[in-house]
Write a protein that holds these residues in place. Sequence first.
Motif, mmCIF file in Angstrom:
data_model
loop_
_atom_site.group_PDB
_atom_site.id
_atom_site.type_symbol
_atom_site.label_atom_id
_atom_site.label_comp_id
_atom_site.label_asym_id
_atom_site.label_seq_id
_atom_site.Cartn_x
_atom_site.Cartn_y
_atom_site.Cartn_z
ATOM 1 N N ASP A 150 46.740 -20.733 -54.084
ATOM 2 C CA ASP A 150 46.161 -20.188 -55.314
ATOM 3 C C ASP A 150 47.002 -19.083 -55.933
ATOM 4 O OD1 ASP A 150 43.928 -21.900 -55.112
ATOM 5 O OD2 ASP A 150 43.002 -20.530 -53.688
ATOM 6 N N CYS A 242 34.944 -31.577 -62.512
ATOM 7 C CA CYS A 242 34.974 -30.451 -61.572
ATOM 8 C C CYS A 242 33.703 -30.374 -60.737
ATOM 9 C CB CYS A 242 35.183 -29.141 -62.321
ATOM 10 S SG CYS A 242 36.802 -28.977 -63.117
ATOM 11 N N VAL A 270 42.481 -26.517 -60.200
ATOM 12 C CA VAL A 270 41.430 -26.025 -61.093
ATOM 13 C C VAL A 270 42.041 -25.049 -62.089
ATOM 14 C CG1 VAL A 270 39.206 -24.853 -61.236
ATOM 15 C CG2 VAL A 270 39.728 -26.308 -59.253
ATOM 16 N N GLN A 271 41.843 -25.325 -63.373
ATOM 17 C CA GLN A 271 42.397 -24.490 -64.434
ATOM 18 C C GLN A 271 41.277 -24.034 -65.360
ATOM 19 O OE1 GLN A 271 45.559 -26.634 -66.410
ATOM 20 N NE2 GLN A 271 46.159 -27.663 -64.527
ATOM 21 N N ASN A 272 41.378 -22.781 -65.818
ATOM 22 C CA ASN A 272 40.435 -22.235 -66.784
ATOM 23 C C ASN A 272 41.171 -21.945 -68.081
ATOM 24 O OD1 ASN A 272 37.823 -21.770 -65.182
ATOM 25 N ND2 ASN A 272 39.378 -20.850 -63.848
ATOM 26 N N GLN A 273 40.684 -22.531 -69.146
ATOM 27 C CA GLN A 273 41.349 -22.380 -70.437
ATOM 28 C C GLN A 273 40.309 -22.401 -71.552
ATOM 29 O OE1 GLN A 273 44.441 -25.247 -71.051
ATOM 30 N NE2 GLN A 273 45.062 -24.416 -73.021
ATOM 31 N N GLY A 275 37.659 -20.777 -71.986
ATOM 32 C CA GLY A 275 36.278 -20.753 -71.547
ATOM 33 C C GLY A 275 35.817 -22.022 -70.861
ATOM 34 N N TYR A 276 36.714 -22.977 -70.702
ATOM 35 C CA TYR A 276 36.373 -24.245 -70.056
ATOM 36 C C TYR A 276 37.148 -24.376 -68.751
ATOM 37 C CZ TYR A 276 34.210 -25.643 -74.458
ATOM 38 O OH TYR A 276 33.411 -25.700 -75.569
ATOM 39 N N GLN A 277 36.563 -25.095 -67.829
ATOM 40 C CA GLN A 277 37.214 -25.363 -66.549
ATOM 41 C C GLN A 277 37.679 -26.808 -66.508
ATOM 42 O OE1 GLN A 277 35.046 -25.529 -62.581
ATOM 43 N NE2 GLN A 277 36.132 -23.577 -62.323
ATOM 44 N N TYR A 278 38.931 -26.999 -66.106
ATOM 45 C CA TYR A 278 39.522 -28.325 -66.011
ATOM 46 C C TYR A 278 39.998 -28.545 -64.580
ATOM 47 C CZ TYR A 278 39.694 -27.866 -71.102
ATOM 48 O OH TYR A 278 39.372 -27.671 -72.422
ATOM 49 N N CYS A 279 39.870 -29.775 -64.123
ATOM 50 C CA CYS A 279 40.312 -30.113 -62.768
ATOM 51 C C CYS A 279 41.313 -31.262 -62.840
ATOM 52 C CB CYS A 279 39.125 -30.487 -61.889
ATOM 53 S SG CYS A 279 38.084 -29.063 -61.486
#
Length: 323
Positions: A150, A242, A270-273, A275-279
């Motif tokens: 991480d 996610c 896991v990415q945060n962009q 205000g949204y979380q993407y996996c």
Amino acid sequence: MPKERWRGDRSAGRIVLNGVYNRHVSRVNGARRDGCLIMADLDSHTRFNPQQSSTFSGSRQSIYLPYGAGSLYAVLGYDTVNVAGITVTNQEFGLSTQEPSQPFGSAVFDGILGLAYPPLASGGATPVMDMMMQENLLQYNLFAFYLSRDAQQGSELTFGGVDNTKYQGQIHWTPVTSETYWQIGIDGFSVNNQETGWCSQGCQAIVDTGTSMLTCPQQFLGYLMRGIGAQQSQYGEYMVDCSQMNNLPTLYFNINGVNLPLPPSAYIMVQNQGGYQYCMVGISPTYLPSQNGQPLWILGDVFLREYYSVYDRANNNVGFATA
């Protein structure tokens, strides 16, 4: 080799790599780990100035260095190189003269330390590890990597021994199958303990810290993504829901009779962009051709963050232990 904790003497050296192994540091580095030190020549990085070194000697030999998604040009030179207190005299290395701004402009590293076997060295240069061996600078002729998770600090490269504070249990060894890359055999590959049969006739794998992803033989990638339940985005990346990450399958590599698991927490990024979380699935197709016709994987950082890896030049073995 005894299980011996690293000691700060002349026979072993440890480098703590702060932030180098961010999981999003480019896929472009690829498995081409040539055996010379390339110093980046960009204004945003610390640069090597040969005129300020009394021990530097130049040459007129230029090299062309291709890698996963690009190439650069360099000229070879010689100087004394100090790596974690280990001093190598008359080390040949490359000074880049022309290189693309990406990934080098945004990368956190200033150069590339090639640790593959000598046949991959550009221009016939002798790699740093081989010079250490020739000058009898190491207690054991091996090196080892620990990659933090991480994007945390604390990744570590050790020369001449292992750091037994960085792994658990025993080290499982497997022989090198081609003394070019650190290439090994894979005897089986399973998804949630269901053997796929993809490696029933044997697979090969390159163990490479310079590849950020795990790469899968292209002919199997679609089947694997369906097994994971991933969907391809408009940008070509494979994504999962996610909320379903804990329900995704564990992948197993059978290496020399030992099953090494890779849980979804390892291969999902896991990415945060905005205000949204993407996996995103950290698995991409292998871009290198197989040299013997067997399916080829690259065990990059997605895999190596789970396993402490040891590269034994004395016995031509690679070792894995749970990190």
